[in-house]
Design a protein around this motif. Structure first.
Motif, PDB file in Angstrom:
ATOM      1  N   ASN A  51      22.054 -16.579   4.912  1.00  0.00           N
ATOM      2  CA  ASN A  51      21.051 -16.852   3.883  1.00  0.00           C
ATOM      3  C   ASN A  51      21.081 -18.323   3.499  1.00  0.00           C
ATOM      4  O   ASN A  51      21.914 -18.754   2.698  1.00  0.00           O
ATOM      5  N   CYS A  58      26.562  -7.768   5.713  1.00  0.00           N
ATOM      6  CA  CYS A  58      25.663  -7.012   4.825  1.00  0.00           C
ATOM      7  C   CYS A  58      25.705  -5.532   5.209  1.00  0.00           C
ATOM      8  O   CYS A  58      25.325  -5.169   6.326  1.00  0.00           O
ATOM      9  N   ASP A  63      19.648  -3.989   0.018  1.00  0.00           N
ATOM     10  CA  ASP A  63      20.319  -4.364  -1.223  1.00  0.00           C
ATOM     11  C   ASP A  63      20.674  -5.843  -1.272  1.00  0.00           C
ATOM     12  O   ASP A  63      21.252  -6.307  -2.267  1.00  0.00           O
ATOM     13  N   ASP A  65      20.672  -9.552  -1.975  1.00  0.00           N
ATOM     14  CA  ASP A  65      20.026 -10.439  -2.953  1.00  0.00           C
ATOM     15  C   ASP A  65      19.979 -11.839  -2.354  1.00  0.00           C
ATOM     16  O   ASP A  65      20.909 -12.642  -2.508  1.00  0.00           O
ATOM     17  N   GLY A  67      17.671 -14.076  -3.048  1.00  0.00           N
ATOM     18  CA  GLY A  67      16.990 -15.028  -3.911  1.00  0.00           C
ATOM     19  C   GLY A  67      15.584 -15.327  -3.414  1.00  0.00           C
ATOM     20  O   GLY A  67      15.037 -14.630  -2.563  1.00  0.00           O
ATOM     21  N   SER A 154      10.928 -12.844  -1.341  1.00  0.00           N
ATOM     22  CA  SER A 154      12.296 -12.561  -1.800  1.00  0.00           C
ATOM     23  C   SER A 154      12.640 -11.149  -1.352  1.00  0.00           C
ATOM     24  O   SER A 154      11.795 -10.261  -1.367  1.00  0.00           O
ATOM     25  N   GLY A 155      13.862 -10.933  -0.929  1.00  0.00           N
ATOM     26  CA  GLY A 155      14.282  -9.625  -0.465  1.00  0.00           C
ATOM     27  C   GLY A 155      13.942  -9.395   0.991  1.00  0.00           C
ATOM     28  O   GLY A 155      13.079 -10.066   1.575  1.00  0.00           O
ATOM     29  N   LYS A 361      10.743  -8.156  -9.439  1.00  0.00           N
ATOM     30  CA  LYS A 361      11.371  -8.009  -8.130  1.00  0.00           C
ATOM     31  C   LYS A 361      11.387  -9.335  -7.368  1.00  0.00           C
ATOM     32  O   LYS A 361      12.359  -9.673  -6.689  1.00  0.00           O
ATOM     33  N   HIS A 365      16.534 -10.750  -9.697  1.00  0.00           N
ATOM     34  CA  HIS A 365      17.580 -10.505  -8.713  1.00  0.00           C
ATOM     35  C   HIS A 365      17.486  -9.064  -8.230  1.00  0.00           C
ATOM     36  O   HIS A 365      17.118  -8.173  -8.974  1.00  0.00           O
ATOM     37  N   GLY A 366      17.837  -8.848  -6.959  1.00  0.00           N
ATOM     38  CA  GLY A 366      17.815  -7.492  -6.418  1.00  0.00           C
ATOM     39  C   GLY A 366      17.125  -7.438  -5.073  1.00  0.00           C
ATOM     40  O   GLY A 366      17.162  -8.395  -4.294  1.00  0.00           O
ATOM     41  N   SER A 367      16.462  -6.300  -4.820  1.00  0.00           N
ATOM     42  CA  SER A 367      15.893  -6.046  -3.493  1.00  0.00           C
ATOM     43  C   SER A 367      14.696  -6.923  -3.168  1.00  0.00           C
ATOM     44  O   SER A 367      14.326  -7.063  -2.001  1.00  0.00           O
ATOM     45  N   GLY A 368      14.027  -7.492  -4.173  1.00  0.00           N
ATOM     46  CA  GLY A 368      12.932  -8.416  -3.914  1.00  0.00           C
ATOM     47  C   GLY A 368      11.580  -7.751  -3.775  1.00  0.00           C
ATOM     48  O   GLY A 368      11.447  -6.521  -3.788  1.00  0.00           O
TER      49      GLY A 368
END
Length: 574
Positions: A51, A58, A63, A65, A67, A154-155, A361, A365-368
């Motif tokens: 990333n 991973c 799941d 993150d 960014g 994101s995600g 989303k 922060h999180g799955s995007g």
């Protein structure tokens, strides 16, 4: 009013039945699409994630993150492939505004988006299907995702392995209800837009049905494009993405257009202003996009802010309007306005939830945003369109009832209660109108003789019968007249225009013939009339009331002759 009370529950009942049928059809169609549990595998686990230079293992990419990925940022996934249990397997994943490169042991097997980026175009959203061939075992699969703009995505979306047809079926099944609702709204929107010109020209230039159709179309296109339907149908991801943004940008525009066509006064001006602003934002985004000053997709956050502001303004206006008219008999619980407001508020509220969730989303922060959905938006769209149709139906019924009531009131206001002929107000109204037109016309002034004698000696009921009988004679004789009226008491008027003014003397003779026929049958009294007529050309540049006065003077000359003749008869008899 009894009719209205009966119709409204019936309409709501059938609307609910239709909504239930639609939902059952959607659920049944959705359940018909089956994908075997072993035909498609979710391939999210045990990837090496790079990333933006930070490498990690991973367990589940859904799941991860990662960014916010900006322009030229690189996110890479790699994994050594074991036997997958498929012949010539296909890998599939979804990307948002990203340049994609896929390698097998550093050999490029797929790429997407670089040409769009080089030409300064927006990189489309896309569901990718990439064949791995049969010699993939033991090789390293690497997927590079490169940001194609600021705040590109994101995600990471789910990765599937299997047969392409089965993966496609699975994706349709996962979003099947939304897609079927989209198809329904799209078909309905097309039908309403096709019908709108007829309803515009033959229903008081009403724009409600046009904007209802456009709302249904925009909602349908947005839902279908979000789930990649157009890309599936025509294999054009750029068209799919453009349709999504065009529809998304224009949903507020068509809704404010509908509100503009519903409301009047100050509210109409506010909604007109919002409509112009929305249209300006959309056209500006097109100009800026094709001038390569910014990408079409860069305006999403502006759209979201504008939509939230307009939602607040609209909600306040609707609330104030409801408070203002809540005691109005025409705005009961199931009125057209309240049904429309209910549907709009539900749609706006559910859409607002989706907007907030989408931005959380993407920027949280999180799955995007790759895992964002339009569940609330889609359900709200269906509810809103159903409410629009029911609201329009109620409005149509109510407006027809109002038109009928207005027509009845006009009839009462301009009709003589006893004879059913036009009253003095209607006669004067028509005379004012024909005075402005300066056409050819003739006016006959008539005076029914012996009405006072009949009233005094035979009673007012016989006097009324004399008046109604003479009205019938006039109507039968001058059946083609532009107006037959009672000016008051025993005074009557007939107005004939253009070609109907020819041979008035012959028409008067026909009137006397009819009077003689009625007198042969009548035993209580005899009909007798004095008349005078005048043509518009006899009073050059004059008003119709002057022509009527000329006809009236001639009528009184005849009446005086009748009185003189009657007096001579009395003297001779004496």
């Amino acid at each position: 009013m009894k009719y209205q009370r009966l119709v409204k529950p019936i309409v709501i009942f059938f609307a609910l039945i239709i909504a239930v049928i639609i939902m059952f059809a959607v659920i049944i169609a959705h359940d018909q699409m089956h994908v075997g549990t072993n035909s498609v595998l979710l391939y999210n686990s045990n990837w090496t994630l790079n990333n933006k230079g930070s490498i990690s293992e991973c367990d589940d990419i859904s799941d991860a993150d990662i960014g916010l990925v900006n322009d030229k940022d690189i996110v890479s996934l790699s994994k050594s492939l074991d036997y997958l249990g498929f012949d010539n397997p296909c890998i599939s994943f979804y990307t948002i505004h990203a340049i994609v490169y896929v390698y097998l042991d550093d050999k490029l097997i797929y790429s997407f988006g670089q040409d769009y980026y080089d030409n300064q175009n927006s990189i489309p959203k896309r569901i990718h299907y990439i064949s791995l061939g049969n010699d993939y075992i033991g090789k390293t699969l690497r997927i590079n995702l490169i940001g194609g703009r600021r705040a590109s995505f994101s995600g990471l979306a789910d990765i599937y392995i299997g047969n392409r047809a089965d993966i496609l079926t699975l994706r349709i099944h996962q979003s099947g209800i939304a897609i079927l609702i989209g198809f329904f709204l799209f078909t309905l929107g097309i039908v309403l837009v096709i019908l709108s010109p007829y309803l515009f020209f033959y229903h008081n230039k009403d724009l409600r049905i046009l904007f209802s159709g456009l709302i249904s179309l925009m909602l349908a296109i947005c839902v279908m494009a979000f789930y990649g339907v157009f890309d599936m149908l025509v294999n054009d991801s750029l068209l799919n993405t453009l349709l999504e943004y065009v529809s998304l940008y224009n949903i507020p525009t068509v809704i404010t257009g509908y509100l503009m066509s519903v409301y009047s006064g100050k509210e109409k001006k506010i909604f007109l202003g919002m409509f112009i602003i929305d249209l300006f934002l959309f056209l500006s985004s097109i100009v800026v996009h094709f001038a390569h000053l910014a990408r079409f997709s860069d305006f999403t956050i502006v759209l979201h802010i504008a939509a939230i502001i307009e939602f607040i303004i609209t909600f306040i206006i609707l609330l104030l309007d409801y408070q203002k008219h809540k005691k109005d008999i025409s705005l009961q619980a199931y009125s057209a306005e309240n049904i429309f407001i209910m549907g709009l508020v539900i749609f706006m509220a559910l859409s607002l939830v989706d907007i907030v969730r989408y931005n959380f989303k993407k920027f949280g922060h999180g799955s995007g945003e790759a895992h964002a959905s339009l569940v609330g938006f889609t359900i709200g769209a269906l509810i809103f369109v159903v409410c629009l149709l029911v609201s329009y139906l109620f409005y149509n019924i109510f407006s027809r009832n109002i038109a009928s009531m207005q027509s009845q009131i006009m009839d009462l206001a301009f009709t003589d209660a006893l004879t059913g002929l036009s009253n003095r107000a209607r006669c004067e109204q028509l005379m004012n109108a024909i005075s402005e037109e300066h056409g050819n016309y003739a006016i006959i002034s008539l005076d029914l003789n012996r009405l006072k004698y009949v009233n005094d000696n035979l009673g007012h009921h016989e006097g009324d019968r004399l008046l109604t009988g003479f009205s019938t004679i006039l109507t039968d004789c001058f059946w083609d007249a532009n107006l037959i009226g009672r000016m008051g008491g025993d005074e009557f008027i007939v107005i004939l225009m253009e070609d109907r003014t020819v041979n008035l003397t012959k028409r008067i003779h026909e009137l006397y013939s009819m009077i003689n026929e009625w007198n042969h049958k009548e035993q209580m009294f005899k009909y007798s009339v004095s008349y005078g007529y005048a043509y518009s050309h006899e009073v050059p540049n004059g008003q119709a009331n002057e022509v009527y006065m000329l006809a009236d003077n001639r009528m009184y000359e005849m009446k005086r002759e009748h009185h003189l003749r009657d007096e001579k008869e009395v003297l001779n008899n004496a």
